[in-house]
Scaffold this motif. Structure first.
Motif, PDB file in Angstrom:
ATOM      1  N   GLU A 230     -66.516  17.068   4.119  1.00 47.98           N
ATOM      2  CA  GLU A 230     -65.296  17.175   4.583  1.00 47.98           C
ATOM      3  C   GLU A 230     -63.121  16.931   4.275  1.00 47.98           C
ATOM      4  O   GLU A 230     -62.998  18.064   3.962  1.00 47.98           O
ATOM      5  CB  GLU A 230     -65.519  17.052   6.101  1.00 47.98           C
ATOM      6  CG  GLU A 230     -66.433  17.522   7.070  1.00 47.98           C
ATOM      7  CD  GLU A 230     -66.363  17.141   8.763  1.00 47.98           C
ATOM      8  OE1 GLU A 230     -66.607  17.904   9.293  1.00 47.98           O
ATOM      9  OE2 GLU A 230     -65.454  15.646   8.431  1.00 47.98           O
ATOM     10  N   VAL A 231     -64.003  15.550   3.881  1.00 46.69           N
ATOM     11  CA  VAL A 231     -62.380  15.377   3.268  1.00 46.69           C
ATOM     12  C   VAL A 231     -62.141  15.718   1.639  1.00 46.69           C
ATOM     13  O   VAL A 231     -60.994  16.429   1.350  1.00 46.69           O
ATOM     14  CB  VAL A 231     -62.587  13.734   2.626  1.00 46.69           C
ATOM     15  CG1 VAL A 231     -61.626  12.804   1.988  1.00 46.69           C
ATOM     16  CG2 VAL A 231     -62.608  13.401   4.757  1.00 46.69           C
ATOM     17  N   SER A 232     -63.530  15.968   0.991  1.00 47.06           N
ATOM     18  CA  SER A 232     -62.853  16.932  -0.059  1.00 47.06           C
ATOM     19  C   SER A 232     -62.379  18.494  -0.040  1.00 47.06           C
ATOM     20  O   SER A 232     -61.370  18.657  -1.013  1.00 47.06           O
ATOM     21  CB  SER A 232     -63.740  16.782  -1.093  1.00 47.06           C
ATOM     22  OG  SER A 232     -64.740  15.328  -1.336  1.00 47.06           O
ATOM     23  N   GLY A 233     -62.867  18.818   0.944  1.00 44.54           N
ATOM     24  CA  GLY A 233     -62.141  20.255   1.083  1.00 44.54           C
ATOM     25  C   GLY A 233     -61.133  19.772   1.517  1.00 44.54           C
ATOM     26  O   GLY A 233     -60.014  21.049   1.403  1.00 44.54           O
ATOM     27  N   ILE A 234     -60.450  19.229   2.310  1.00 48.55           N
ATOM     28  CA  ILE A 234     -59.277  19.093   2.727  1.00 48.55           C
ATOM     29  C   ILE A 234     -58.451  18.946   1.888  1.00 48.55           C
ATOM     30  O   ILE A 234     -57.132  18.919   1.388  1.00 48.55           O
ATOM     31  CB  ILE A 234     -58.892  18.369   3.983  1.00 48.55           C
ATOM     32  CG1 ILE A 234     -59.737  18.712   4.945  1.00 48.55           C
ATOM     33  CG2 ILE A 234     -57.402  17.666   4.412  1.00 48.55           C
ATOM     34  CD1 ILE A 234     -59.334  19.426   5.663  1.00 48.55           C
ATOM     35  N   MET A 235     -58.758  17.785   0.576  1.00 44.82           N
ATOM     36  CA  MET A 235     -57.953  17.705  -0.405  1.00 44.82           C
ATOM     37  C   MET A 235     -57.733  18.685  -1.271  1.00 44.82           C
ATOM     38  O   MET A 235     -56.778  18.607  -1.926  1.00 44.82           O
ATOM     39  CB  MET A 235     -58.607  16.547  -0.846  1.00 44.82           C
ATOM     40  CG  MET A 235     -58.184  14.264  -0.251  1.00 44.82           C
ATOM     41  SD  MET A 235     -56.191  15.126  -0.164  1.00 44.82           S
ATOM     42  CE  MET A 235     -55.962  15.371   1.281  1.00 44.82           C
ATOM     43  N   GLU A 236     -58.408  19.494  -1.108  1.00 40.48           N
ATOM     44  CA  GLU A 236     -58.457  20.788  -2.515  1.00 40.48           C
ATOM     45  C   GLU A 236     -57.903  21.407  -1.607  1.00 40.48           C
ATOM     46  O   GLU A 236     -56.881  21.955  -2.489  1.00 40.48           O
ATOM     47  CB  GLU A 236     -60.633  21.518  -2.432  1.00 40.48           C
ATOM     48  CG  GLU A 236     -59.729  22.659  -2.918  1.00 40.48           C
ATOM     49  CD  GLU A 236     -61.418  23.162  -2.739  1.00 40.48           C
ATOM     50  OE1 GLU A 236     -61.603  24.527  -3.941  1.00 40.48           O
ATOM     51  OE2 GLU A 236     -62.124  22.759  -2.664  1.00 40.48           O
ATOM     52  N   ASP A 237     -57.805  21.589  -0.054  1.00 34.84           N
ATOM     53  CA  ASP A 237     -56.998  22.828   0.512  1.00 34.84           C
ATOM     54  C   ASP A 237     -55.095  21.526   0.377  1.00 34.84           C
ATOM     55  O   ASP A 237     -54.007  23.030  -0.516  1.00 34.84           O
ATOM     56  CB  ASP A 237     -57.079  22.963   1.341  1.00 34.84           C
ATOM     57  CG  ASP A 237     -58.388  23.433   1.912  1.00 34.84           C
ATOM     58  OD1 ASP A 237     -58.612  24.809   0.917  1.00 34.84           O
ATOM     59  OD2 ASP A 237     -58.675  23.557   2.710  1.00 34.84           O
ATOM     60  N   VAL A 238     -55.143  20.432   0.059  1.00 34.24           N
ATOM     61  CA  VAL A 238     -53.704  20.425   0.581  1.00 34.24           C
ATOM     62  C   VAL A 238     -52.920  20.374  -0.935  1.00 34.24           C
ATOM     63  O   VAL A 238     -51.856  20.375  -1.098  1.00 34.24           O
ATOM     64  CB  VAL A 238     -53.977  19.033   1.330  1.00 34.24           C
ATOM     65  CG1 VAL A 238     -52.395  17.733   0.749  1.00 34.24           C
ATOM     66  CG2 VAL A 238     -53.894  18.333   2.304  1.00 34.24           C
ATOM     67  N   ARG A 239     -54.075  20.003  -2.477  1.00 34.50           N
ATOM     68  CA  ARG A 239     -53.230  19.562  -3.407  1.00 34.50           C
ATOM     69  C   ARG A 239     -52.956  21.780  -3.124  1.00 34.50           C
ATOM     70  O   ARG A 239     -52.130  21.904  -3.967  1.00 34.50           O
ATOM     71  CB  ARG A 239     -54.387  19.844  -4.085  1.00 34.50           C
ATOM     72  CG  ARG A 239     -55.157  18.757  -4.456  1.00 34.50           C
ATOM     73  CD  ARG A 239     -56.166  17.849  -5.593  1.00 34.50           C
ATOM     74  NE  ARG A 239     -56.252  17.097  -5.003  1.00 34.50           N
ATOM     75  CZ  ARG A 239     -57.515  16.232  -4.886  1.00 34.50           C
ATOM     76  NH1 ARG A 239     -58.761  17.579  -4.641  1.00 34.50           N
ATOM     77  NH2 ARG A 239     -58.107  14.733  -5.223  1.00 34.50           N
ATOM     78  N   LYS A 240     -53.922  22.910  -3.724  1.00 37.52           N
ATOM     79  CA  LYS A 240     -53.348  23.987  -3.042  1.00 37.52           C
ATOM     80  C   LYS A 240     -51.933  24.576  -2.574  1.00 37.52           C
ATOM     81  O   LYS A 240     -51.238  24.952  -3.357  1.00 37.52           O
ATOM     82  CB  LYS A 240     -54.804  25.041  -3.176  1.00 37.52           C
ATOM     83  CG  LYS A 240     -55.719  24.952  -3.520  1.00 37.52           C
ATOM     84  CD  LYS A 240     -57.148  26.125  -3.161  1.00 37.52           C
ATOM     85  CE  LYS A 240     -58.645  26.031  -3.773  1.00 37.52           C
ATOM     86  NZ  LYS A 240     -59.210  26.779  -3.209  1.00 37.52           N
ATOM     87  N   MET A 241     -52.131  23.872  -1.392  1.00 37.21           N
ATOM     88  CA  MET A 241     -51.084  24.069  -0.353  1.00 37.21           C
ATOM     89  C   MET A 241     -49.591  23.605  -1.545  1.00 37.21           C
ATOM     90  O   MET A 241     -48.320  24.358  -1.134  1.00 37.21           O
ATOM     91  CB  MET A 241     -50.997  23.651   0.813  1.00 37.21           C
ATOM     92  CG  MET A 241     -49.602  24.198   1.287  1.00 37.21           C
ATOM     93  SD  MET A 241     -49.091  25.784   1.376  1.00 37.21           S
ATOM     94  CE  MET A 241     -50.628  26.251   2.384  1.00 37.21           C
ATOM     95  N   MET A 242     -49.691  22.462  -1.275  1.00 41.99           N
ATOM     96  CA  MET A 242     -48.805  21.852  -2.399  1.00 41.99           C
ATOM     97  C   MET A 242     -48.282  22.270  -3.391  1.00 41.99           C
ATOM     98  O   MET A 242     -46.463  22.688  -4.204  1.00 41.99           O
ATOM     99  CB  MET A 242     -48.963  20.062  -3.063  1.00 41.99           C
ATOM    100  CG  MET A 242     -49.238  19.418  -1.814  1.00 41.99           C
ATOM    101  SD  MET A 242     -49.357  17.498  -2.751  1.00 41.99           S
ATOM    102  CE  MET A 242     -48.673  16.400  -0.913  1.00 41.99           C
ATOM    103  N   HIS A 243     -49.147  22.954  -4.547  1.00 46.35           N
ATOM    104  CA  HIS A 243     -48.597  23.969  -6.025  1.00 46.35           C
ATOM    105  C   HIS A 243     -47.850  24.529  -5.222  1.00 46.35           C
ATOM    106  O   HIS A 243     -46.957  25.336  -5.451  1.00 46.35           O
ATOM    107  CB  HIS A 243     -50.548  23.874  -6.641  1.00 46.35           C
ATOM    108  CG  HIS A 243     -49.656  25.172  -7.852  1.00 46.35           C
ATOM    109  ND1 HIS A 243     -48.972  24.581  -9.002  1.00 46.35           N
ATOM    110  CD2 HIS A 243     -50.154  26.010  -7.682  1.00 46.35           C
ATOM    111  CE1 HIS A 243     -49.659  25.690  -9.358  1.00 46.35           C
ATOM    112  NE2 HIS A 243     -49.966  26.157  -9.089  1.00 46.35           N
TER     113      HIS A 243
END
Length: 249
Positions: A230-243
Motif C-alpha cells: 500500500e505504502v509503495s503504491g501511494i509513493m508511486e502516485d505521489v512521485r508521479k503527481m509531483m512530476h
C-alpha cells in the motif's frame, strides 16, 4: 486518476467511523457546528488512524457496547465488549481458551485514553506486534469514512471544490491513516493541477518531500507485505503527481 484505485481497500481501516451519525453529507460536506460535532461523536480514532474505538448504545440505560480495532503496520487487534457510561467498568468479551483481558478507559479533553493492567493477556486478541493502547481522539464528523469516500469520488469526477478537499486535509490529517490522508492530498494536488495552480499543487504534497527520496525498501522497513504494498503504491502516485506539478511550472 490512478490513486483512486486504492481508495476502497485503504479506507477499510477507518470503517468504524462511518457508524457515527453523518450530518455533513446532506449539506455538501460543509463544516458542522462544534455543538453538532460533540453531540454526534461516538467514534474515536488514534493519531495516524491505526486504532478505532466505537461506542454504541444498548438497551441498558447505563451500558455502552464497544468495538475496538487497531492495525499497526499490518498487525491487527480486535476486541468487543461493554463499558459503563462513565467508563469506570469495562468488560471484554472473552476469547476462547484465554484468561480474562482487562481494559481501562478514561475520558480526556480530546477523547478516550485506553490502557490495560493485563497486557500479556490482552495481546491474545492481537497479531504479532499488535498494539491497542493509546489516546483515541474524538473524530470530527467531516472525517468519517462516508464523507471522505464521497469527497474522493466527487474529486475523481472533477466535481469537488478544492476548498472542501483542503479543509478535509487540514481537519482530518491527525486521525486518518497514512494512506487515506495521502489520497486526499493527491486528489487536492490534482485539482490544483487542473486549475494550473502548480505552486499549490507542490505545496499540498510537501509533507512527502522526504519520503519520495527514499527507496521502497527504506520506506517499508518492518511492515507486513500488504502494508508495504500500500505504502509503495501511494509513493508511486505521489512521485508521479509531483512530476506533473514540476513539469508545468
Amino acid at each position: 486518476m490512478g490513486m483512486i484505485r486504492l481508495t476502497t481497500s485503504l479506507l477499510v481501516v477507518v470503517a468504524a467511523t462511518s457508524c457515527a451519525p453523518n450530518p455533513t453529507q446532506a449539506e455538501g460536506l460543509s463544516d458542522p457546528s462544534p455543538r453538532s460535532a460533540a453531540e454526534t461523536a461516538r467514534a474515536y480514532v488514534t493519531q495516524g488512524g491505526w486504532g478505532n474505538l466505537l461506542l454504541s448504545e444498548t438497551q441498558e440505560k447505563d451500558v455502552l457496547r464497544f468495538e475496538l480495532h487497531s492495525d499497526s503496520a499490518g498487525y491487527e487487534c480486535r476486541m468487543t465488549g461493554t463499558t459503563t457510561r462513565n467508563l469506570q467498568a469495562t468488560h471484554v468479551d472473552p476469547a476462547s481458551g484465554t484468561d480474562q483481558c482487562q481494559l481501562t478507559m478514561r475520558r480526556t479533553e480530546r477523547g478516550i485514553e485506553l490502557d490495560s493492567p493485563t497486557p500479556e493477556v490482552c495481546i491474545t486478541y492481537c497479531g504479532h506486534n499488535g498494539s491497542f493502547k493509546g489516546l483515541y481522539l474524538t473524530v470530527d464528523p467531516i472525517c468519517t469514512q462516508d464523507n471522505v469516500q464521497t469527497a474522493l469520488e466527487q474529486a475523481d469526477s472533477g466535481g469537488m471544490n478544492p476548498g472542501i478537499l483542503k479543509g478535509m486535509t487540514e481537519k482530518c490529517a491527525e486521525t486518518l491513516p497514512y494512506s487515506s490522508i495521502a489520497i486526499l492530498r493527491l486528489e487536492l494536488a490534482a485539482a490544483y493541477d487542473r486549475k494550473g495552480e502548480q505552486a499549490n499543487c507542490l505545496s499540498v504534497l510537501s509533507p512527502y518531500s522526504a519520503d519520495v527520496a527514499l527507496s521502497d525498501d527504506e520506506l517499508t522497513q518492518g511492515m507486513t507485505g500488504a502494508a508495504a504494498e500500500e505504502v509503495s503504491g501511494i509513493m508511486e502516485d505521489v512521485r508521479k503527481m509531483m512530476h506533473r506539478c514540476e513539469r508545468k511550472q
